[in-house]
Design a protein around this motif. Sequence first.
Motif, short mmCIF file in Angstrom:
data_model
loop_
_atom_site.label_atom_id
_atom_site.label_comp_id
_atom_site.label_asym_id
_atom_site.label_seq_id
_atom_site.Cartn_x
_atom_site.Cartn_y
_atom_site.Cartn_z
N TYR A 40 48.09 22.72 28.34
CA TYR A 40 47.77 24.07 28.80
C TYR A 40 46.86 24.71 27.78
O TYR A 40 47.06 24.56 26.58
N HIS A 41 45.89 25.42 28.25
CA HIS A 41 45.02 26.17 27.35
C HIS A 41 44.74 27.53 27.97
O HIS A 41 44.77 27.70 29.17
N GLN A 42 44.48 28.48 27.13
CA GLN A 42 43.98 29.76 27.59
C GLN A 42 43.31 30.45 26.41
O GLN A 42 43.96 30.79 25.43
N ILE A 43 42.02 30.57 26.53
CA ILE A 43 41.23 31.22 25.48
C ILE A 43 40.52 32.40 26.13
O ILE A 43 39.85 32.25 27.16
N PHE A 44 40.68 33.55 25.55
CA PHE A 44 40.02 34.75 26.06
C PHE A 44 38.76 35.03 25.24
O PHE A 44 38.74 34.81 24.03
N TYR A 45 37.76 35.53 25.92
CA TYR A 45 36.51 35.91 25.26
C TYR A 45 36.18 37.35 25.61
O TYR A 45 36.33 37.77 26.76
N LEU A 100 37.70 31.15 30.03
CA LEU A 100 36.65 30.17 30.22
C LEU A 100 37.28 28.90 30.80
O LEU A 100 38.26 28.39 30.26
N HIS A 101 36.76 28.42 31.91
CA HIS A 101 37.25 27.18 32.51
C HIS A 101 36.95 26.01 31.57
O HIS A 101 35.89 25.97 30.95
N PRO A 102 37.87 25.04 31.46
CA PRO A 102 37.67 23.93 30.54
C PRO A 102 36.41 23.09 30.80
O PRO A 102 35.91 22.42 29.92
N SER A 103 35.89 23.15 32.01
CA SER A 103 34.72 22.33 32.35
C SER A 103 33.39 22.98 31.96
O SER A 103 32.34 22.38 32.16
N ILE A 104 33.42 24.17 31.42
CA ILE A 104 32.18 24.88 31.11
C ILE A 104 32.13 25.25 29.63
O ILE A 104 33.13 25.67 29.05
N SER A 105 30.96 25.09 29.04
CA SER A 105 30.79 25.47 27.63
C SER A 105 30.52 26.97 27.55
O SER A 105 30.07 27.60 28.52
#
Length: 91
Positions: A3-8, A60-65
Amino acid sequence: MSYHQIFYQIIFATKNRCKTITEAHCEELYKYIWGIIKNKKCKLYRINGTEDHIHIFSDLHPSISLADYIYCEPLFDPFGAASSTYFYSHS
């Protein structure tokens, strides 16, 4: 499965911090930006701003930089200048 969740929090400023984002167009501009974010499989949590800048708080979705997330071809020309004047008023 992990699981990941990074906010920008991303802030876009107008050129030379000119006060060109009118209140009359904010809602439509924010909806447009939300659509771009949604098409990139990301989630917008909050968007707000003033006449000279916009704050975007999203994941940010994991598939996108991050670079691909920030770059939006319809909004910018190859030289880095805004190509659309729809949301801007010129004095």
